[in-house]
Motif scaffolding. Structure first.
Motif, PDB file in Angstrom:
ATOM      1  N   THR A  67     -18.500 -28.874   5.790  1.00 23.19           N
ATOM      2  CA  THR A  67     -18.290 -28.052   4.171  1.00 23.19           C
ATOM      3  C   THR A  67     -17.049 -28.285   3.702  1.00 23.19           C
ATOM      4  OG1 THR A  67     -17.271 -26.043   5.618  1.00 23.19           O
ATOM      5  CG2 THR A  67     -19.616 -26.235   5.644  1.00 23.19           C
ATOM      6  N   ASP A  68     -16.492 -27.160   2.983  1.00 21.56           N
ATOM      7  CA  ASP A  68     -15.201 -27.559   2.560  1.00 21.56           C
ATOM      8  C   ASP A  68     -14.104 -27.697   3.537  1.00 21.56           C
ATOM      9  OD1 ASP A  68     -12.561 -27.198   1.466  1.00 21.56           O
ATOM     10  OD2 ASP A  68     -12.816 -25.432   0.552  1.00 21.56           O
ATOM     11  N   CYS A  94     -19.530 -19.871   6.271  1.00 21.74           N
ATOM     12  CA  CYS A  94     -20.075 -21.167   6.214  1.00 21.74           C
ATOM     13  C   CYS A  94     -21.526 -21.134   7.087  1.00 21.74           C
ATOM     14  CB  CYS A  94     -19.472 -22.197   6.494  1.00 21.74           C
ATOM     15  SG  CYS A  94     -18.017 -22.561   5.566  1.00 21.74           S
ATOM     16  N   VAL A  99     -22.501 -28.909   1.380  1.00 18.68           N
ATOM     17  CA  VAL A  99     -23.771 -27.738   1.631  1.00 18.68           C
ATOM     18  C   VAL A  99     -24.093 -27.428   0.137  1.00 18.68           C
ATOM     19  CG1 VAL A  99     -24.104 -25.552   2.573  1.00 18.68           C
ATOM     20  CG2 VAL A  99     -23.023 -27.247   3.996  1.00 18.68           C
ATOM     21  N   PHE A 100     -22.776 -26.939  -0.732  1.00 14.68           N
ATOM     22  CA  PHE A 100     -23.184 -26.307  -2.075  1.00 14.68           C
ATOM     23  C   PHE A 100     -23.977 -27.209  -2.789  1.00 14.68           C
ATOM     24  CE2 PHE A 100     -21.916 -24.715  -6.189  1.00 14.68           C
ATOM     25  CZ  PHE A 100     -22.491 -23.545  -6.083  1.00 14.68           C
ATOM     26  N   ARG A 152     -11.210 -25.452   4.275  1.00 12.43           N
ATOM     27  CA  ARG A 152     -11.646 -24.121   4.835  1.00 12.43           C
ATOM     28  C   ARG A 152     -11.755 -23.803   6.526  1.00 12.43           C
ATOM     29  NH1 ARG A 152     -16.766 -19.963   3.419  1.00 12.43           N
ATOM     30  NH2 ARG A 152     -15.705 -18.115   3.526  1.00 12.43           N
ATOM     31  N   CYS A 189     -24.045 -19.264   5.207  1.00  9.10           N
ATOM     32  CA  CYS A 189     -24.232 -19.981   3.921  1.00  9.10           C
ATOM     33  C   CYS A 189     -25.302 -21.288   4.269  1.00  9.10           C
ATOM     34  CB  CYS A 189     -23.013 -20.584   3.367  1.00  9.10           C
ATOM     35  SG  CYS A 189     -23.155 -21.662   1.740  1.00  9.10           S
ATOM     36  N   CYS A 205     -17.715 -28.839  -1.768  1.00  4.24           N
ATOM     37  CA  CYS A 205     -18.601 -28.689  -0.653  1.00  4.24           C
ATOM     38  C   CYS A 205     -20.072 -29.201  -0.523  1.00  4.24           C
ATOM     39  CB  CYS A 205     -18.727 -27.370  -0.155  1.00  4.24           C
ATOM     40  SG  CYS A 205     -19.859 -26.783   1.197  1.00  4.24           S
ATOM     41  N   CYS A 243     -18.342 -17.453  -1.873  1.00  4.79           N
ATOM     42  CA  CYS A 243     -17.447 -18.562  -1.072  1.00  4.79           C
ATOM     43  C   CYS A 243     -16.192 -18.281  -1.584  1.00  4.79           C
ATOM     44  CB  CYS A 243     -18.123 -19.772  -1.603  1.00  4.79           C
ATOM     45  SG  CYS A 243     -17.404 -21.036  -0.487  1.00  4.79           S
TER      46      CYS A 243
END
Ligand code: TRP
Ligand code: SF4
Length: 328
Positions: free
Chosen positions: A223-224, A268, A241-242, A227, A271, A239, A261
């Motif tokens: 992800t990010d 995550c 995933v986003f 984070r 998410c 990210c 987020c």
């Protein structure tokens, strides 16, 4: 009679297709079926240019590629799908075009130079690999294609095709249109490790992955990277995933996740669960078509044969003109 423009494109059968291939090519093809007279083919001879030592898997890849295409939504009701090696006329035209193609045109082809460097583990110093764009030119102009949807790396090949067509027409009379490249947008998704999605990086989500597999891969996605904890605010803009959410989740959900987020109000893990659900839903129609065709290998074989017959008819017509023009 059809007056639709003719579009042609091909793919090398080097393995199962993933979401990167879908967004980078197939999704465009599926859309084009309605607007153009489309010819799509599996370029098995092209697969030999780099994999000439190991040819054993090519025919399985051809079959699975056809199922990938059908599951993605290409349909024989709307387009002509075939296998390159079934149409021997490609080889004849390749031979004739090779007579008029100056070697320096091939040697300065940027894709050629890149690939020699990239695939240093393979000996690509073959005549076939150098001449690959001439075969590609034959593939395209034998159907008198008006346009060729390709990714950026293939644009030089379409450019060489135009030059070869022009040279042929100059010598022997106006037979071939010069095809335009239609640039397909770059894939919108990265692999689960944030690198380019690729079979060889082991980071791909395949069109053939069942829902459980998709969910498992999504749960492993990076992800990010900044984070570390759930209590840290995240940045959806970096990210992956986003990015998937933006494609597969409904806009209302995307907006909510964006806010949550950044405020560290969603973790995550949750998410990803939401995203996996959206992705599995989006892939469901593909999955249904795959199950249908996997149960009916005879139907798939018939589609390949019928597409080949249609393509062969066109290729033969062109070759008659070509032989006449060359007086051979
Ligand atoms: N060279 C293309 C690739 O590697 C495949 C291909 C072969 C092709 N012949 C073609 C694409 C003709 C478009 C038109 O992706
Ligand atoms: Fe990415 Fe979602 Fe995690 Fe935010 S909450 S960093 S969008 S996976």
């Amino acid at each position: 009679m059809t007056t639709r423009k003719r579009v042609l494109s091909g793919m090398r059968p080097t393995g199962p297709l993933h979401l990167g291939n879908y967004h980078g090519a197939l999704a465009n093809w599926v859309e084009m079926q309605d607007a153009y007279d489309c010819f799509f083919f599996i370029a098995d001879w092209h697969a030999l240019t780099s994999d000439y030592e190991n040819t054993g898997r090519i025919s399985d890849y051809v079959k699975s590629m056809m199922i990938d295409w059908l599951s993605a939504g290409l349909t024989p009701d709307k387009c002509t799908m075939f296998v390159q090696s079934h149409i021997k006329e490609h080889a004849e035209l390749f031979l004739l075009l090779s007579m008029i193609t100056p070697v320096p045109w091939l040697e300065r082809n940027p894709t050629y130079k890149d690939q020699i460097v990239q695939m240093e583990s393979k000996d690509l110093s073959t005549f076939g690999f150098l001449g690959y764009p001439v075969l590609q030119a034959a593939d395209i102009i034998i159907y008198k294609a008006d346009a060729v949807p390709v990714g950026v790396d293939q644009v030089p090949h379409v450019e060489i095709t135009r030059e070869i067509a022009r040279r042929f027409n100059y010598f022997y009379g106006n037979i071939f249109p010069e095809p335009d490249a239609i640039l397909t947008q770059t894939p919108k998704v990265l692999g689960i490790d944030r690198r380019k999605m690729s079979k060889s990086y082991n980071n791909a989500i395949f069109l053939s992955d069942p829902p459980e597999e998709v969910a498992k891969k999504v749960s492993r996605m990076i992800t990010d990277p900044n984070r570390a904890r759930k209590s840290d605010p995240g940045d959806p803009d970096i990210c992956n995933v986003f990015s998937f959410h933006q494609i597969y989740s409904d806009p209302e959900k995307v907006r909510r996740i964006d806010v949550q987020c950044r405020a560290a109000e969603i973790g995550c893990v949750d998410c990803k669960k939401i995203m996996a659900e959206s992705l599995v839903n989006a892939m469901a129609p593909m999955r249904d078509r795959r199950i249908y065709y996997e149960k009916r290998p005879g139907e798939v074989a018939d589609i390949i044969i019928a597409g080949g017959e249609k393509a062969r008819q066109e290729a033969r017509k062109t070759m008659e003109e070509v032989r006449m023009a060359l007086k051979i």
